[in-house]
Design a protein around this motif. Sequence first.
Motif, PDB file in Angstrom:
ATOM      1  N   VAL A  54       0.745  -1.278  -0.062  1.00 44.90           N
ATOM      2  CA  VAL A  54       0.023  -0.044  -0.170  1.00 44.90           C
ATOM      3  C   VAL A  54       0.995   1.320   0.128  1.00 44.90           C
ATOM      4  N   SER A  55       0.486   2.339  -0.689  1.00 49.61           N
ATOM      5  CA  SER A  55       1.058   3.595  -0.671  1.00 49.61           C
ATOM      6  C   SER A  55      -0.177   4.722  -0.355  1.00 49.61           C
ATOM      7  N   VAL A  56       0.294   6.028  -0.155  1.00 49.49           N
ATOM      8  CA  VAL A  56      -0.659   6.929  -0.307  1.00 49.49           C
ATOM      9  C   VAL A  56      -1.348   7.126  -1.730  1.00 49.49           C
ATOM     10  N   GLY A  57      -2.721   7.219  -1.735  1.00 45.45           N
ATOM     11  CA  GLY A  57      -3.258   7.197  -2.975  1.00 45.45           C
ATOM     12  C   GLY A  57      -2.770   8.201  -4.114  1.00 45.45           C
ATOM     13  N   TRP A  58      -2.782   7.640  -5.267  1.00 41.78           N
ATOM     14  CA  TRP A  58      -1.948   8.224  -6.255  1.00 41.78           C
ATOM     15  C   TRP A  58      -2.930   9.377  -6.991  1.00 41.78           C
ATOM     16  N   PHE A  59      -2.292  10.307  -7.523  1.00 42.58           N
ATOM     17  CA  PHE A  59      -2.607  11.584  -8.174  1.00 42.58           C
ATOM     18  C   PHE A  59      -2.588  11.765  -9.687  1.00 42.58           C
ATOM     19  N   ASP A  60      -3.334  11.773 -10.551  1.00 43.05           N
ATOM     20  CA  ASP A  60      -3.053  12.191 -11.790  1.00 43.05           C
ATOM     21  C   ASP A  60      -3.469  13.694 -12.151  1.00 43.05           C
ATOM     22  N   SER A  61      -2.507  14.288 -12.790  1.00 48.62           N
ATOM     23  CA  SER A  61      -2.902  15.693 -13.015  1.00 48.62           C
ATOM     24  C   SER A  61      -3.374  15.963 -14.326  1.00 48.62           C
ATOM     25  N   SER A  62      -3.705  14.986 -15.202  1.00 50.46           N
ATOM     26  CA  SER A  62      -4.316  15.326 -16.385  1.00 50.46           C
ATOM     27  C   SER A  62      -5.069  14.057 -16.890  1.00 50.46           C
ATOM     28  N   VAL A  63      -6.259  14.243 -16.732  1.00 51.97           N
ATOM     29  CA  VAL A  63      -7.224  13.236 -17.251  1.00 51.97           C
ATOM     30  C   VAL A  63      -8.519  13.536 -18.031  1.00 51.97           C
ATOM     31  N   GLY A  87      -5.672   2.401  -9.308  1.00 52.34           N
ATOM     32  CA  GLY A  87      -5.092   2.749  -8.288  1.00 52.34           C
ATOM     33  C   GLY A  87      -5.014   4.331  -7.829  1.00 52.34           C
ATOM     34  N   PHE A  88      -5.816   5.038  -8.639  1.00 51.47           N
ATOM     35  CA  PHE A  88      -5.638   6.415  -8.296  1.00 51.47           C
ATOM     36  C   PHE A  88      -7.040   6.703  -7.294  1.00 51.47           C
ATOM     37  N   THR A  89      -6.520   7.810  -6.414  1.00 49.65           N
ATOM     38  CA  THR A  89      -7.570   8.371  -5.411  1.00 49.65           C
ATOM     39  C   THR A  89      -8.063   9.861  -5.730  1.00 49.65           C
ATOM     40  N   ALA A  90      -7.353  10.387  -6.509  1.00 48.04           N
ATOM     41  CA  ALA A  90      -7.602  11.708  -7.013  1.00 48.04           C
ATOM     42  C   ALA A  90      -7.322  12.040  -8.611  1.00 48.04           C
ATOM     43  N   MET A 302       6.230  15.900 -12.169  1.00 45.62           N
ATOM     44  CA  MET A 302       5.223  14.981 -11.998  1.00 45.62           C
ATOM     45  C   MET A 302       5.164  14.168 -13.540  1.00 45.62           C
ATOM     46  N   VAL A 303       4.370  12.976 -13.156  1.00 47.77           N
ATOM     47  CA  VAL A 303       4.128  12.206 -14.302  1.00 47.77           C
ATOM     48  C   VAL A 303       2.510  12.449 -14.455  1.00 47.77           C
ATOM     49  N   THR A 304       2.035  11.990 -15.686  1.00 49.83           N
ATOM     50  CA  THR A 304       0.571  12.034 -16.062  1.00 49.83           C
ATOM     51  C   THR A 304       0.369  10.911 -16.773  1.00 49.83           C
ATOM     52  N   THR A 305      -0.850  10.193 -16.834  1.00 44.90           N
ATOM     53  CA  THR A 305      -1.409   9.281 -17.913  1.00 44.90           C
ATOM     54  C   THR A 305      -1.856   9.999 -19.122  1.00 44.90           C
ATOM     55  N   ASP A 306      -2.052  11.248 -18.915  1.00 46.07           N
ATOM     56  CA  ASP A 306      -2.796  12.046 -19.975  1.00 46.07           C
ATOM     57  C   ASP A 306      -3.852  11.318 -20.555  1.00 46.07           C
ATOM     58  N   HIS A 307      -4.598  10.717 -19.796  1.00 38.72           N
ATOM     59  CA  HIS A 307      -5.590   9.648 -20.395  1.00 38.72           C
ATOM     60  C   HIS A 307      -6.619  10.328 -21.058  1.00 38.72           C
ATOM     61  N   GLU A 344      10.537   4.741  -6.537  1.00 42.92           N
ATOM     62  CA  GLU A 344      10.590   5.846  -7.638  1.00 42.92           C
ATOM     63  C   GLU A 344       9.160   6.007  -8.383  1.00 42.92           C
ATOM     64  N   THR A 345       8.514   4.678  -8.591  1.00 43.35           N
ATOM     65  CA  THR A 345       7.312   4.557  -9.229  1.00 43.35           C
ATOM     66  C   THR A 345       6.078   5.278  -8.514  1.00 43.35           C
ATOM     67  N   ILE A 346       6.191   5.036  -7.148  1.00 40.93           N
ATOM     68  CA  ILE A 346       5.098   5.576  -6.057  1.00 40.93           C
ATOM     69  C   ILE A 346       5.524   6.809  -5.887  1.00 40.93           C
ATOM     70  N   ASP A 347       6.866   7.304  -5.984  1.00 40.29           N
ATOM     71  CA  ASP A 347       7.019   8.824  -5.628  1.00 40.29           C
ATOM     72  C   ASP A 347       6.449   9.377  -6.842  1.00 40.29           C
ATOM     73  N   TYR A 348       6.630   8.941  -8.159  1.00 35.88           N
ATOM     74  CA  TYR A 348       6.004   9.865  -9.399  1.00 35.88           C
ATOM     75  C   TYR A 348       4.411   9.815  -9.419  1.00 35.88           C
ATOM     76  N   LEU A 349       3.800   8.853  -8.829  1.00 37.51           N
ATOM     77  CA  LEU A 349       2.345   8.606  -8.993  1.00 37.51           C
ATOM     78  C   LEU A 349       1.941   9.431  -7.680  1.00 37.51           C
ATOM     79  N   THR A 350       2.550   9.920  -6.664  1.00 36.77           N
ATOM     80  CA  THR A 350       2.049  10.647  -5.621  1.00 36.77           C
ATOM     81  C   THR A 350       2.524  12.329  -5.733  1.00 36.77           C
ATOM     82  N   ARG A 351       3.224  12.411  -6.495  1.00 40.31           N
ATOM     83  CA  ARG A 351       3.739  13.777  -6.647  1.00 40.31           C
ATOM     84  C   ARG A 351       2.554  14.799  -7.380  1.00 40.31           C
TER      85      ARG A 351
END
Length: 418
Positions: A54-63, A87-90, A302-307, A344-351
Amino acid sequence: MKILLRSARIIAPSSPYHQKKADIFIENGIIKEIGASLKVKDPDREIVLKDLHVSVGWFDSSVTFGEPGYEERETIKNGLDTAALSGFTAIALNPCTNPVIDDNGTVTSILSKAQGHPVNMHPIGALTRNSQGKDLADLYDMSQAGAIAFGDHKQAVMNSNLLKLALQYVQNFGGLVQSFPQDNNIAGKGVINEDENSTRLGLRGIAPLAEEMQIARDLSLLEYTGGKLHIPTISTSGAVKLIKEAKKKGLDVSCSVAIHNLIFSDDVLMEFDTNAKVLPPLRNKKTLKKLQAGLKEGTIDMVTTDHTPIDIEHKKVEFEQALYGTIGLESAFGALLNITSLEETIDYLTRGRSRFGLPVPEIAKGEKANLSLFTPKGKQIFTQENIFSSSRNSLFLEHELTGKVYGIISGNNILIKE
């Protein structure tokens, strides 16, 4: 409601439980206890999953979703379910709907459609009315309604004075301006990266210069006006260099990179797969390495999926006619884990949350539960069966990914696949 997570390895560098296995007891949405072999009387849900992390919930800045106006591409309900199972909470929602999210009423309406969902959806308001680049939208009113930033999605602000005015105006309430990095006069009618492959394929190219000239202009305006600027989805080594220099000057600028621009080069275009038609375009292999280095050193924030869900009618057409975009929520974790370590993956997904003025969750007693559940073990080929989105336009189809996402716990809500 009582939720008990059994034997979860916690990935949270700021927590004393980092890299430790523990049970996590959640009651009425609040973390009540973390420890080994917790005894909880009559839990409503006891979750035991293979190699649970588990980690803190992931955030995506461009969906991007579709509703309203393009529900055939994606609805808000199914889009948020997709985010949760990925896996994204926001998520930050782009304003490219119909009507465009450019006023107080539209922001309020969008938020009402997401009310009660475990995933927190935060609208980005359009910077200009109807994203046409002519007049500023009602930025302050949208911020009061809940918009967390302002930008015209995939639409460059070609009027320099308009961007200058926006950067000055939002300082009155601490707003964040986004500016898509492309000079349309340089990009012209290009559809892929201008390089050897564009010549081989006979397709018009978008030179890296188009991105870098726009960023250089935007940074000059920021230096003049002050304010806060976010540059979404950079894709060139020159962009990394420009932003690094701006940060050294003390400019308040941030940027993101789309995960597919970290993973794929323009070599994948040789089959004319329209799922690989994205904006900004995929660049060459040398650029991938520069982007990955820029992310690792912190120049890229930060990374984004740009979904971007696109219906089949606008993807299964000739390459030049196809719309830009790929979905990316479902593949984000496994794709990043192919090229970076787990931490690193979790860091990038939670920034990213703090940049958009959002609270940063923690894994600690007394904190609201905001957790992503996953395992980093195993390999799988990403297929249609792994897609939860209404649209199926994934660039990652038939590619091997690492690990598996189970889902999320957000407050009193659980949304997982077992």
